[in-house]
Motif scaffolding. Sequence first.
Motif, PDB file in Angstrom:
ATOM      1  N   LEU A  83      46.223  41.026  50.360  1.00 57.80           N
ATOM      2  CA  LEU A  83      47.534  40.495  49.992  1.00 57.80           C
ATOM      3  C   LEU A  83      48.401  41.532  49.280  1.00 57.80           C
ATOM      4  O   LEU A  83      49.575  41.261  49.037  1.00 57.80           O
ATOM      5  N   HIS A  84      47.844  42.685  48.921  1.00 61.38           N
ATOM      6  CA  HIS A  84      48.627  43.662  48.181  1.00 61.38           C
ATOM      7  C   HIS A  84      49.222  44.707  49.135  1.00 61.38           C
ATOM      8  O   HIS A  84      48.766  44.868  50.265  1.00 61.38           O
ATOM      9  N   ARG A  85      50.237  45.427  48.650  1.00 62.19           N
ATOM     10  CA  ARG A  85      50.994  46.334  49.514  1.00 62.19           C
ATOM     11  C   ARG A  85      50.805  47.799  49.165  1.00 62.19           C
ATOM     12  O   ARG A  85      51.237  48.667  49.919  1.00 62.19           O
ATOM     13  N   VAL A  86      50.223  48.089  48.017  1.00 59.62           N
ATOM     14  CA  VAL A  86      49.990  49.481  47.620  1.00 59.62           C
ATOM     15  C   VAL A  86      48.524  49.634  47.217  1.00 59.62           C
ATOM     16  O   VAL A  86      47.899  48.674  46.757  1.00 59.62           O
ATOM     17  N   PRO A  87      47.939  50.840  47.389  1.00 54.77           N
ATOM     18  CA  PRO A  87      46.546  51.047  46.957  1.00 54.77           C
ATOM     19  C   PRO A  87      46.402  50.756  45.471  1.00 54.77           C
ATOM     20  O   PRO A  87      47.177  51.246  44.647  1.00 54.77           O
ATOM     21  N   THR A  88      45.423  49.925  45.128  1.00 54.48           N
ATOM     22  CA  THR A  88      45.235  49.489  43.742  1.00 54.48           C
ATOM     23  C   THR A  88      43.771  49.637  43.354  1.00 54.48           C
ATOM     24  O   THR A  88      42.890  49.233  44.120  1.00 54.48           O
ATOM     25  N   PRO A  89      43.491  50.235  42.187  1.00 47.60           N
ATOM     26  CA  PRO A  89      42.091  50.379  41.767  1.00 47.60           C
ATOM     27  C   PRO A  89      41.381  49.038  41.691  1.00 47.60           C
ATOM     28  O   PRO A  89      41.981  48.026  41.315  1.00 47.60           O
ATOM     29  N   HIS A  90      40.120  49.007  42.068  1.00 43.37           N
ATOM     30  CA  HIS A  90      39.316  47.804  41.870  1.00 43.37           C
ATOM     31  C   HIS A  90      38.013  48.205  41.186  1.00 43.37           C
ATOM     32  O   HIS A  90      37.435  49.239  41.471  1.00 43.37           O
ATOM     33  N   ASP A 112      38.620  35.975  44.596  1.00 42.40           N
ATOM     34  CA  ASP A 112      39.225  37.099  43.885  1.00 42.40           C
ATOM     35  C   ASP A 112      40.095  37.890  44.856  1.00 42.40           C
ATOM     36  O   ASP A 112      39.735  38.980  45.289  1.00 42.40           O
ATOM     37  N   GLY A 113      41.253  37.314  45.210  1.00 44.28           N
ATOM     38  CA  GLY A 113      42.090  37.979  46.187  1.00 44.28           C
ATOM     39  C   GLY A 113      43.573  37.948  45.877  1.00 44.28           C
ATOM     40  O   GLY A 113      44.380  38.335  46.715  1.00 44.28           O
ATOM     41  N   ALA A 114      43.939  37.489  44.694  1.00 46.26           N
ATOM     42  CA  ALA A 114      45.358  37.441  44.316  1.00 46.26           C
ATOM     43  C   ALA A 114      45.509  37.819  42.854  1.00 46.26           C
ATOM     44  O   ALA A 114      44.624  37.552  42.041  1.00 46.26           O
ATOM     45  N   ASP A 115      46.634  38.434  42.527  1.00 43.43           N
ATOM     46  CA  ASP A 115      46.889  38.884  41.160  1.00 43.43           C
ATOM     47  C   ASP A 115      46.798  37.707  40.188  1.00 43.43           C
ATOM     48  O   ASP A 115      47.505  36.704  40.337  1.00 43.43           O
ATOM     49  N   GLY A 116      45.941  37.835  39.184  1.00 43.87           N
ATOM     50  CA  GLY A 116      45.878  36.857  38.110  1.00 43.87           C
ATOM     51  C   GLY A 116      45.053  35.620  38.397  1.00 43.87           C
ATOM     52  O   GLY A 116      44.863  34.800  37.495  1.00 43.87           O
ATOM     53  N   GLY A 144      38.733  57.530  43.039  1.00 35.64           N
ATOM     54  CA  GLY A 144      39.156  57.034  44.339  1.00 35.64           C
ATOM     55  C   GLY A 144      38.672  55.638  44.657  1.00 35.64           C
ATOM     56  O   GLY A 144      38.569  55.252  45.824  1.00 35.64           O
ATOM     57  N   VAL A 145      38.368  54.854  43.606  1.00 29.12           N
ATOM     58  CA  VAL A 145      37.906  53.477  43.816  1.00 29.12           C
ATOM     59  C   VAL A 145      39.154  52.587  43.857  1.00 29.12           C
ATOM     60  O   VAL A 145      39.547  51.974  42.865  1.00 29.12           O
ATOM     61  N   ALA A 146      39.769  52.555  45.013  1.00 30.59           N
ATOM     62  CA  ALA A 146      41.007  51.796  45.179  1.00 30.59           C
ATOM     63  C   ALA A 146      40.959  51.014  46.484  1.00 30.59           C
ATOM     64  O   ALA A 146      40.421  51.491  47.488  1.00 30.59           O
ATOM     65  N   ALA A 147      41.492  49.818  46.439  1.00 25.26           N
ATOM     66  CA  ALA A 147      41.553  48.972  47.624  1.00 25.26           C
ATOM     67  C   ALA A 147      42.840  49.296  48.375  1.00 25.26           C
ATOM     68  O   ALA A 147      43.936  49.111  47.853  1.00 25.26           O
ATOM     69  N   ALA A 148      42.696  49.787  49.600  1.00 25.49           N
ATOM     70  CA  ALA A 148      43.863  50.100  50.413  1.00 25.49           C
ATOM     71  C   ALA A 148      44.379  48.834  51.085  1.00 25.49           C
ATOM     72  O   ALA A 148      43.595  47.987  51.508  1.00 25.49           O
ATOM     73  N   PRO A 149      45.693  48.675  51.182  1.00 25.84           N
ATOM     74  CA  PRO A 149      46.234  47.502  51.871  1.00 25.84           C
ATOM     75  C   PRO A 149      45.775  47.462  53.325  1.00 25.84           C
ATOM     76  O   PRO A 149      45.701  48.497  53.992  1.00 25.84           O
ATOM     77  N   ASN A 150      45.443  46.298  53.802  1.00 29.72           N
ATOM     78  CA  ASN A 150      45.074  46.126  55.206  1.00 29.72           C
ATOM     79  C   ASN A 150      45.459  44.725  55.660  1.00 29.72           C
ATOM     80  O   ASN A 150      46.047  43.952  54.904  1.00 29.72           O
ATOM     81  N   LEU A 154      51.130  34.514  51.580  1.00 24.95           N
ATOM     82  CA  LEU A 154      51.630  35.044  52.846  1.00 24.95           C
ATOM     83  C   LEU A 154      52.877  34.296  53.322  1.00 24.95           C
ATOM     84  O   LEU A 154      53.729  34.860  53.999  1.00 24.95           O
ATOM     85  N   ALA A 155      52.964  33.014  52.938  1.00 27.42           N
ATOM     86  CA  ALA A 155      54.131  32.223  53.328  1.00 27.42           C
ATOM     87  C   ALA A 155      55.364  32.562  52.502  1.00 27.42           C
ATOM     88  O   ALA A 155      56.461  32.081  52.795  1.00 27.42           O
ATOM     89  N   GLY A 156      55.200  33.391  51.467  1.00 28.36           N
ATOM     90  CA  GLY A 156      56.331  33.832  50.674  1.00 28.36           C
ATOM     91  C   GLY A 156      56.395  33.292  49.262  1.00 28.36           C
ATOM     92  O   GLY A 156      57.358  33.553  48.537  1.00 28.36           O
ATOM     93  N   LEU A 157      55.375  32.541  48.833  1.00 27.34           N
ATOM     94  CA  LEU A 157      55.416  31.959  47.499  1.00 27.34           C
ATOM     95  C   LEU A 157      55.318  33.023  46.409  1.00 27.34           C
ATOM     96  O   LEU A 157      55.922  32.906  45.352  1.00 27.34           O
TER      97      LEU A 157
END
Length: 327
Positions: free
Chosen positions: A42-49, A153-157, A32-38, A274-277
């Motif tokens: 920047l993510h939209r689905v729960p993702t393990p961290h 450390d807040g965006a994919d890649g 259950g080590v997952a970051a929930a979207p809030n 957030l601006a859509g890039l």
Amino acid sequence: MPLWPFLAAVVGAGVVSGVGTRLVIPYLRRAGVAAAPNERSLHRVPTPHGGGVGPVSAIVLVWLAVVIAGWRPTRDLMILAGAVVLAVVSWLDDRYELSPATRLAPQIVVVALSLGLVPLGGPVFQFWLPPVLDRIVAGFGWLWFINLFNFMDGADGLVGSEAAAIGVGIALVVAPLDPATALLGTALAAAGLGFLASNWAPARVFMGDVGSIPLGYLVGFLLLRLAALGMWQAALILPLYFLADATITLGRRAVRGEKVWQAHRQHFYQRAVLAGLGHAAMVGRVIAANLALLACAWAAGNGYGIAGLGAACLVVAILLVVLARAR
């Protein structure tokens, strides 16, 4: 130093990082080590961290092999021990959300012991400061770098690609002077790329504090080592985007009286997404800028220090404007 250790570092660190990250994902999901979207993510689905265990383990193992081979002094074991301590504390933070003071105290102790026990090879600030003050200021800079690496450390890649770029830069710049440090830079680059296999958009796992904190600590040491060898311009150029984005953003928040240690979405890279890039497009722009910074760092390490640093500042300024105006 022969070529084979570099090839071994690339293969070994890349495989350990990539495979280790993939193997840890099922465990993170079960635990259950997952970051929930809030509203601050920047993510939209729960993702393990916690996937940063893979790249950090890869770098530590290569570093240990370098020490055992006699290419780096045994006192470097203090650096590896520090990374492990920070990883354990950060894992607890990922699981239980420790207080800021509880997170910071081990970092202060580890950095102080590392600077006191591990030789860097010279003064970080090129004799501009008295020796004691040189180490104190270097310590504060190291602490800041550890935490800004975590903030970014807040965006994919993003962190994986940044680690890879810094690692390549260290290897290119320092290879003629210190092949062992260049070897560690090579391992850092391979570990970052291995992590990207699972972290590129859309990310299947995030690095988490267990990865970003000890990784920032290890990268910070290599950059201090680079500066202590006289290549302070290159040491500043290679992480310049991360330094600029984090420092400007946190400075603005401090001026507004906000709690700078709390999660937010005000970094330049966050505002661009957030601006859509989009994550991949934003990171692609950062990678392009980092390639330019690699050229600037190489120039700085080959007799064009001021010109390289000036060009690097221009590159980062353009990147920040591009991210700020993203649509």
